[in-house]
Scaffold this motif. Structure first.
Motif, PDB file in Angstrom:
ATOM      1  N   GLN A   1      58.417  52.626  89.697  1.00  0.00           N
ATOM      2  CA  GLN A   1      57.082  53.326  88.572  1.00  0.00           C
ATOM      3  C   GLN A   1      56.283  53.782  89.910  1.00  0.00           C
ATOM      4  N   ARG A   2      56.331  53.019  90.822  1.00  0.00           N
ATOM      5  CA  ARG A   2      55.264  53.952  92.493  1.00  0.00           C
ATOM      6  C   ARG A   2      55.443  55.285  92.725  1.00  0.00           C
ATOM      7  N   ALA A   3      56.918  55.270  92.540  1.00  0.00           N
ATOM      8  CA  ALA A   3      57.023  56.626  93.494  1.00  0.00           C
ATOM      9  C   ALA A   3      56.449  57.813  92.212  1.00  0.00           C
ATOM     10  N   PHE A   4      56.728  57.196  90.789  1.00  0.00           N
ATOM     11  CA  PHE A   4      56.809  57.806  89.837  1.00  0.00           C
ATOM     12  C   PHE A   4      54.857  58.479  90.138  1.00  0.00           C
ATOM     13  N   SER A   5      53.740  57.469  90.200  1.00  0.00           N
ATOM     14  CA  SER A   5      53.092  57.645  90.066  1.00  0.00           C
ATOM     15  C   SER A   5      52.628  59.021  91.383  1.00  0.00           C
ATOM     16  N   ILE A   6      52.840  58.444  92.316  1.00  0.00           N
ATOM     17  CA  ILE A   6      53.029  59.842  93.269  1.00  0.00           C
ATOM     18  C   ILE A   6      53.262  60.857  93.162  1.00  0.00           C
ATOM     19  N   LEU A   7      54.395  60.708  92.345  1.00  0.00           N
ATOM     20  CA  LEU A   7      54.616  62.033  92.243  1.00  0.00           C
ATOM     21  C   LEU A   7      53.630  63.293  90.960  1.00  0.00           C
ATOM     22  N   LEU A   8      53.513  61.984  89.807  1.00  0.00           N
ATOM     23  CA  LEU A   8      52.394  62.545  89.322  1.00  0.00           C
ATOM     24  C   LEU A   8      51.412  62.659  89.482  1.00  0.00           C
ATOM     25  N   LEU A   9      50.963  62.014  90.749  1.00  0.00           N
ATOM     26  CA  LEU A   9      49.666  62.951  91.185  1.00  0.00           C
ATOM     27  C   LEU A   9      49.814  64.079  92.451  1.00  0.00           C
ATOM     28  N   GLN A  10      50.870  64.607  92.870  1.00  0.00           N
ATOM     29  CA  GLN A  10      51.535  65.447  93.504  1.00  0.00           C
ATOM     30  C   GLN A  10      51.513  66.833  92.806  1.00  0.00           C
ATOM     31  N   ASP A  11      51.626  66.435  91.292  1.00  0.00           N
ATOM     32  CA  ASP A  11      51.569  68.398  90.436  1.00  0.00           C
ATOM     33  C   ASP A  11      50.267  68.012  90.229  1.00  0.00           C
ATOM     34  N   LEU A  12      49.343  66.664  90.034  1.00  0.00           N
ATOM     35  CA  LEU A  12      47.896  67.513  90.200  1.00  0.00           C
ATOM     36  C   LEU A  12      48.066  68.171  91.247  1.00  0.00           C
ATOM     37  N   ALA A  13      48.126  67.713  92.123  1.00  0.00           N
ATOM     38  CA  ALA A  13      47.251  68.583  93.373  1.00  0.00           C
ATOM     39  C   ALA A  13      47.855  69.793  93.567  1.00  0.00           C
ATOM     40  N   ILE A  14      48.603  70.242  92.374  1.00  0.00           N
ATOM     41  CA  ILE A  14      49.092  71.733  92.780  1.00  0.00           C
ATOM     42  C   ILE A  14      47.696  72.711  92.472  1.00  0.00           C
ATOM     43  N   VAL A  15      47.188  71.814  91.567  1.00  0.00           N
ATOM     44  CA  VAL A  15      46.197  72.895  91.060  1.00  0.00           C
ATOM     45  C   VAL A  15      45.360  73.076  92.265  1.00  0.00           C
ATOM     46  N   PRO A  16      44.387  72.402  92.886  1.00  0.00           N
ATOM     47  CA  PRO A  16      43.401  72.711  93.756  1.00  0.00           C
ATOM     48  C   PRO A  16      44.036  73.356  94.769  1.00  0.00           C
ATOM     49  N   LEU A  17      45.311  72.782  95.173  1.00  0.00           N
ATOM     50  CA  LEU A  17      45.971  73.438  96.204  1.00  0.00           C
ATOM     51  C   LEU A  17      46.022  75.255  96.216  1.00  0.00           C
ATOM     52  N   LEU A  18      46.468  75.431  95.238  1.00  0.00           N
ATOM     53  CA  LEU A  18      46.319  77.115  94.600  1.00  0.00           C
ATOM     54  C   LEU A  18      44.893  77.499  94.409  1.00  0.00           C
ATOM     55  N   ALA A  19      44.631  76.570  93.888  1.00  0.00           N
ATOM     56  CA  ALA A  19      42.514  77.479  94.230  1.00  0.00           C
ATOM     57  C   ALA A  19      41.881  77.129  96.016  1.00  0.00           C
ATOM     58  N   LEU A  20      42.691  76.530  96.396  1.00  0.00           N
ATOM     59  CA  LEU A  20      42.493  76.516  97.660  1.00  0.00           C
ATOM     60  C   LEU A  20      42.801  78.001  98.412  1.00  0.00           C
ATOM     61  N   ILE A  21      44.272  78.522  97.939  1.00  0.00           N
ATOM     62  CA  ILE A  21      44.520  79.623  98.689  1.00  0.00           C
ATOM     63  C   ILE A  21      44.123  81.353  98.687  1.00  0.00           C
ATOM     64  N   PRO A  22      42.855  81.061  96.850  1.00  0.00           N
ATOM     65  CA  PRO A  22      42.599  82.364  97.504  1.00  0.00           C
ATOM     66  C   PRO A  22      40.946  82.209  98.756  1.00  0.00           C
ATOM     67  N   LEU A  23      40.488  81.138  99.118  1.00  0.00           N
ATOM     68  CA  LEU A  23      39.616  80.925 100.033  1.00  0.00           C
ATOM     69  C   LEU A  23      40.201  81.057 100.814  1.00  0.00           C
ATOM     70  N   MET A  24      40.872  80.918 101.592  1.00  0.00           N
ATOM     71  CA  MET A  24      42.077  81.382 102.803  1.00  0.00           C
ATOM     72  C   MET A  24      42.219  82.440 103.353  1.00  0.00           C
ATOM     73  N   ALA A  25      42.765  83.624 102.006  1.00  0.00           N
ATOM     74  CA  ALA A  25      43.786  84.886 102.095  1.00  0.00           C
ATOM     75  C   ALA A  25      43.160  86.150 102.857  1.00  0.00           C
ATOM     76  N   THR A  26      43.499  86.660 102.747  1.00  0.00           N
ATOM     77  CA  THR A  26      43.921  88.162 104.059  1.00  0.00           C
ATOM     78  C   THR A  26      42.900  89.160 102.991  1.00  0.00           C
ATOM     79  N   ARG A  27      43.949  88.993 101.812  1.00  0.00           N
ATOM     80  CA  ARG A  27      43.634  89.946 100.400  1.00  0.00           C
ATOM     81  C   ARG A  27      43.623  89.185  99.348  1.00  0.00           C
ATOM     82  N   ALA A  28      42.879  88.388  99.279  1.00  0.00           N
ATOM     83  CA  ALA A  28      42.850  87.672  98.358  1.00  0.00           C
ATOM     84  C   ALA A  28      42.197  88.906  96.758  1.00  0.00           C
ATOM     85  N   PRO A  29      42.507  88.664  95.671  1.00  0.00           N
ATOM     86  CA  PRO A  29      42.140  89.444  95.167  1.00  0.00           C
ATOM     87  C   PRO A  29      41.185  88.846  94.119  1.00  0.00           C
ATOM     88  N   GLU A  30      40.073  90.142  93.580  1.00  0.00           N
ATOM     89  CA  GLU A  30      39.132  89.658  92.988  1.00  0.00           C
ATOM     90  C   GLU A  30      38.779  88.319  91.855  1.00  0.00           C
TER      91      GLU A  30
END
Length: 618
Positions: free
Chosen positions: A147-176
């Motif tokens: 159950q603890r391992a699953f809890s960590i995995l579940l948060l990691q699935d949620l974390a992909i959202v802010p990580l994807l949102a972080l890419i345009p801020l660091m991109a050299t040719r980010a789309p508008e």
């Protein structure tokens, strides 16, 4: 006629799965490595299938279905109970591991700081598919560490959202950007709210209408529609498809159609998840591995070591004992499938090159391949004492009752109901921490402790108990407890759960006051109900059941005196002709005298040909 290439590829994938999975399972390496090996042989080695990445995108539906089924097992109330592990331990793992890995990448000057952050946090994510498959194979999904391992995995699935949102801020040719972060957040909340409303007010009526039609194929189609529809809605809102499926499962966890949905989805989940593992093998770029083999040989074990150590430290700091921390640390050291998504998006945005993305994908893939090996290694690092004690303090405050019950599995739970209904106090001790917690939630006076220890028995109030009920499951444990009680408290009245007929005879020889085979009475009742269903009236069925019970007791008395083979003529091994219950006419000898004393009313039709093997049966 030429065979379409799609059919040929499907045949190769199915054939590879059928051959490799059982072979690797037989070798003790697990089915996951088998699927991976089959994918590598079919793809990079034989070059029979070159569209590994395309197959990977399709097979990710296996992860989506897996999270839907997991959601079905988690009611909202239970999910709320896990909130600390999800948002506390899970967040700490992503942040701590991501920062450590980002620092190491930057320290060794492998990437600029922007690329280091994306690569480090991408590698901090673990594989839900691999971890949950291992937990399922070992039946550990519902354990505390599972159950603890699953809890960590579940948060990691949620974390992909802010990580994807972080890419345009660091991109050299980010789309508008066409939307603002606030609009993206509002869209995600709206999608979750819409999914919640649909799950609460639409899904159950929908399944009720379909169930009335009796069309099973439509029910399967509806189940697939719900899962994929929820996943697509979350994807359009900028969240992961897996998260949408998981939320749909949670919303249906209390539905009366939960088991039907799980049964309908399970075959699709199984085959697609196997395809996912094979697709990982298909997409492995051996050329990239060959060109950077030295870096990969260092990076893969370093990645797994860093993640394992961080996980171990965080789990220990948040209350897990050594064994659970080791299991979690070596279950989640790999990179995850969402890393593929993150690295590809980063390469498209120009955070780093496509070659770097391929290298990171190769590192993640090899770490996945080594995960079953890491899980096997974890067994060597466990402490036996941790599993025995399970780190629950033995607290016997308020113990002491008419009955001291040792062992509280299914047998003990049923017996306790009779005692409590009769107005008797019962003190219960059990060595399973999970069982103690579960029973305590229902109001039982239950204590954690090892019934084979004298100090535990004393603390539980054995000196005040009028009867000691030994309801443990294993024969050897039962015998140890009885020997201990008889040695220290020779006048104690012992009632015991017997494992089988031989165990019953052994307990009687030890002087146990009462014993009962765990399956005897339930077997009698089952047989009685069966013949009633075949047309025998209730009174006659009860008389037959009582006759079998008397015969069994007579056999036991004979077997105590003459050995296990005695009394075999009392067994029914073929149908008995219905006759009035009369006293049997037999020659008088030692056996007959004993029978007539115990069995004054037995029906005729005893079968003399019953074998010695049947004499040992319950």
């Amino acid at each position: 006629m030429q065979t379409p290439i799609l059919y040929t590829q499907a045949l190769m994938l199915l054939g590879g799965a059928v051959v490799a999975a059982p072979l690797f399972k037989r070798l003790g390496l697990g089915t996951i490595l088998g699927y991976l090996a089959a994918g590598i042989v079919i793809g990079p080695v034989a070059q029979s299938i070159t569209e590994g990445e395309e197959i990977l995108h399709v097979s990710e539906l296996g992860v989506v279905f897996l999270l839907f089924i997991i959601g079905l097992e988690l009611k909202p109330s239970r999910l709320w109970q896990m909130r600390r592990d999800i948002f506390g331990l899970g967040t700490a793992q992503v942040v701590a591991t991501g920062l450590v890995l980002s620092f190491l990448i930057e320290f060794f000057d492998l990437l600029p700081w922007t690329g280091s952050v994306i690569a480090g946090f991408g590698l901090a994510l673990s594989s839900t598919a691999f971890a949950m498959q291992i937990l399922e194979e070992n039946n550990d999904t519902n354990t505390r560490y599972g159950q603890r391992a699953f809890s960590i995995l579940l948060l990691q699935d949620l974390a992909i959202v802010p990580l994807l949102a972080l890419i345009p801020l660091m991109a050299t040719r980010a789309p508008e950007a066409t939307t603002t972060p606030f609009e993206d957040f509002a869209l995600a909340i709206a999608a979750i709210a819409a999914l919640y409303a649909a799950g609460r007010y639409l899904l159950n009526p929908l399944f009720q209408v379909i169930a009335r039609t009796g069309a099973r194929d439509v029910m399967i189609a509806a189940a697939l529609l719900v899962v994929m529809g929820a996943a697509t809605m979350m994807q359009l809102a900028g969240l992961s498809m897996a998260m949408g499926a998981f939320l749909a499962g949670v919303l249906l966890a209390e539905s009366s159609y939960r088991h039907e949905l799980e049964a309908d989805i399970e075959p699709f989940r199984g085959i697609l998840q196997a395809l996912f593992f094979m697709a990982v093998g298909l997409s492995l770029q051996l050329g990239v591995v060959a060109e950077n083999y030295l870096l990969i040989l260092i990076a893969v074990p370093l990645l797994m070591a860093v993640k394992s150590l961080v996980l171990y430290g965080l789990c220990r700091a948040t209350g897990s004992h050594h064994n659970d921390a080791v299991r979690i640390g070596l279950l989640l050291p790999q990179g995850g499938e969402f890393g593929f998504v993150l690295f590809t998006a980063a390469a498209v945005a120009g955070v780093f090159t496509q070659g770097v993305a391929s290298l990171l994908v190769a590192i993640v893939t090899l770490s996945m391949a080594l995960t079953p090996v890491a899980a096997l290694i974890s067994r060597r690092l466990l402490r036996e004492q941790d599993d025995m004690e399970d780190e629950i303090e033995e607290d016997f405050e308020g113990a002491g009752a008419d009955v001291l019950m040792i062992g509280f599995s299914r047998f003990g739970q049923i017996a306790a109901q009779i005692l409590l209904a009769g107005g008797r106090d019962v003190t219960i001790i059990d060595h399973s921490a999970a069982r103690v917690r579960q029973a305590a939630t229902f109001g039982f006076r239950i204590y954690f402790g090892d019934g084979t220890r004298l100090d535990v028995l004393r603390a539980a109030g054995i000196e005040k108990a009028k009867i000691v009920a030994v309801c443990t499951q294993k024969k050897e444990i039962t015998d140890r407890i009885i020997n201990l009680v008889q040695a220290e408290y020779p006048n104690a009245r012992i009632f015991a759960r017997s494992y089988d007929r031989l165990h019953t005879l052994e307990l009687r020889a030890q002087g146990v006051e009462y014993e009962l085979r765990e399956t005897f009475e339930s077997g009698l009742l089952f047989g009685r109900k069966t013949i009633e269903a075949l047309g025998v009236n209730g009174e006659e069925a009860i008389a037959i059941m009582d006759d079998i019970r008397r015969r069994d007791e007579a056999r036991l008395v004979l077997q105590e005196a003459e050995g296990i083979t005695a009394g075999r003529h009392m067994l029914h091994s073929e149908p008995v002709r219905p006759e009035p219950l009369v006293k049997p006419k037999r020659d008088v000898n030692h056996t007959a005298e004993t029978e007539e004393r115990i069995l004054p009313q037995l029906p005729t039709g005893d079968n003399e040909r019953a074998g010695e093997t049947l004499a040992r049966a319950d």
